[in-house]
Design an enzyme around this catalytic site. Structure first.
Site, short mmCIF file in Angstrom:
data_model
loop_
_atom_site.label_atom_id
_atom_site.label_comp_id
_atom_site.label_asym_id
_atom_site.label_seq_id
_atom_site.Cartn_x
_atom_site.Cartn_y
_atom_site.Cartn_z
N LYS A 1 0.82 -1.29 -0.04
CA LYS A 1 -0.39 -0.18 -0.09
C LYS A 1 0.82 1.19 -0.40
O LYS A 1 0.50 2.49 -1.29
CB LYS A 1 -1.26 0.50 1.20
N ARG B 1 11.34 -5.50 13.39
CA ARG B 1 11.30 -4.45 14.09
C ARG B 1 10.34 -5.76 15.13
O ARG B 1 10.39 -6.80 15.11
CB ARG B 1 9.71 -4.00 13.86
N ARG C 1 -11.56 0.60 7.93
CA ARG C 1 -10.96 -0.99 8.76
C ARG C 1 -11.74 -2.05 8.90
O ARG C 1 -11.68 -3.30 9.00
CB ARG C 1 -10.36 -1.09 9.49
N ARG D 1 -1.78 -10.05 13.59
CA ARG D 1 -2.57 -9.63 12.61
C ARG D 1 -3.69 -9.75 11.01
O ARG D 1 -4.08 -9.17 10.69
CB ARG D 1 -1.12 -8.61 12.08
N ARG E 1 12.03 -7.97 6.66
CA ARG E 1 11.95 -6.73 6.83
C ARG E 1 13.04 -6.05 7.59
O ARG E 1 13.33 -6.34 9.05
CB ARG E 1 11.03 -5.62 6.48
#
Length: 296
Positions: free
Chosen positions: A101, A241, A177, A252, A212
Site C-alpha cells: 500500500k 521491528r 478497516r 495481524r 524486513r
C-alpha cells in the site's frame, strides 16, 4: 397645416401611451434618452458581454489545465452530462500488512495530486490542533484506550472537509478497516470514486514482513531476500521491528481477514482487486488503469 397638426398630435399621444404602458410593468419610469446616451449604453453593454466572455474563457482554460495535469478529460464536457467525472478524485486503498500500500499510495499521490491520509496521521493532527473531536480522541488515547469509531469518523470527516481535500481530492490509506467503520463513513456522507484492494497471499505477506530490516541511522528499510544492503557495515547494524515476527504477523493477518470481506462488500460497485504479487511497476500500471476507468 391643420392636417399636419393632427398628425403631430396623434404621434405625441401614441408615444405617451407607450410610456404609460411601459411604466405599468416596471418600478422605474421609462424616459426617452437622447440618441447619444443610447449609443453609449449600447457600447457599454457590448463591452460587458465581451468582458464576461473573456472571463468565462479564462475560467474554462484554468479548469482545463487543472484537469489535464491530473490526467482527466475536459471538465466542461464531463460536467455537461452530470456524471461528476473530472472532479477531484476520492479514493480508498486497502490491503494486508506488507501488501504494498505504501508504495502505491506514493505513486497515486504523485500522479493525481491527492491528499494521502492515514487514520494515525489524522488523529495526531486533530489532537495537535485541539479540535472538538481531537480533544475527544486525546482523552481516550491518554487513558490508553482504543479510540471509538464515532470519534475516528468525526476526525476523518473533519479532515476530508478541509480545503486541500475538497480541491485536490483524497486517498484514504487502509481505512475503513471494519464494516462498522464503512457504514459509519457512509452515514456521514463520505463517498469514494474507487476502492482499490491489493490482493496478496498470506505466505507471501509473511515472507515480506519477516524479512524486513531497518537501518537505525538512516531509517531506510531493506529486505533480506528482495533488497539486502550491499554494504557490510549497514548489514551489521540492521534491526528487525519487534512486531515483524512470523507469529505476530499471522495474528495481524487474522484480524485483517476477519473484516476485509465485509469492508469490500460495502464498496462492491466501485471495487477493483489488483494482484499485489506483481512487480511494483506492474501493480501500479493496473492500479492507474483501474482509477482512470472509474474516473473517465
Amino acid at each position: 397645416s391643420q392636417i399636419h397638426n393632427n398628425t403631430m398630435m396623434k404621434s405625441v399621444l401614441s408615444i405617451a401611451l407607450l410610456l404609460a404602458s411601459a411604466n405599468a410593468f416596471t418600478t422605474q419610469p421609462v424616459a426617452l434618452a437622447p440618441a447619444s446616451t443610447r449609443a453609449i449604453h449600447s457600447t457599454q453593454q457590448r463591452s460587458i458581454v465581451v468582458l464576461n466572455a473573456s472571463k468565462n474563457k479564462q475560467k474554462i482554460a484554468s479548469r482545463t489545465k487543472w484537469a489535464e495535469t491530473r490526467g482527466y478529460g475536459t471538465p466542461d464536457s464531463d460536467a455537461s452530462d452530470g456524471s461528476g467525472a473530472g472532479s477531484a478524485p476520492k479514493l480508498i486503498i486497502a490491503g494486508a500488512p506488507a501488501s504494498g500500500k505504501g508504495t502505491q499510495c506514493e505513486i497515486i499521490k504523485e500522479k493525481y495530486g491527492v491528499v494521502h491520509l492515514s487514520t494515525g496521521d489524522m488523529l495526531r493532527a486533530a489532537v495537535a490542533a485541539g479540535t472538538d473531536v481531537g480533544k475527544q480522541a486525546k482523552d481516550f488515547m491518554d487513558a490508553g484506550k482504543l479510540v471509538p469509531d464515532e470519534v475516528i469518523i468525526g476526525v476523518v470527516k473533519d479532515r476530508l472537509d478541509e480545503s486541500d481535500c475538497v480541491e485536490s481530492g483524497w486517498l484514504l490509506d487502509g481505512f475503513p478497516r471494519t464494516p462498522a467503520q464503512a457504514e459509519a463513513l457512509a452515514d456521514a456522507g463520505v463517498t469514494a470514486d474507487c476502492f482499490i484492494f491489493l490482493n496478496v497471499p498470506d505466505e507471501v505477506l509473511v515472507e515480506r514482513v519477516v524479512g524486513r530490516r531497518t537501518d537505525p541511522e538512516t531509517g531506510k528499510i531493506y529486505h533480506m531476500t528482495f533488497s539486502p544492503p550491499t554494504d557490510e557495515d549497514i548489514l551489521a547494524r540492521l534491526e528487525q521491528r519487534s512486531d515483524d515476527t512470523e507469529e505476530k504477523v499471522k495474528v495481524r493477518l487474522e484480524q485483517f481477514h476477519a473484516n476485509v470481506d465485509a469492508v469490500k462488500g460495502s464498496y462492491t460497485d466501485i471495487s477493483v482487486e489488483v494482484d499485489g504479487t506483481q512487480k511494483p511497476e506492474e501493480v501500479s500500471a493496473t492500479v492507474m488503469k483501474s482509477i482512470e476507468s472509474v474516473l473517465a
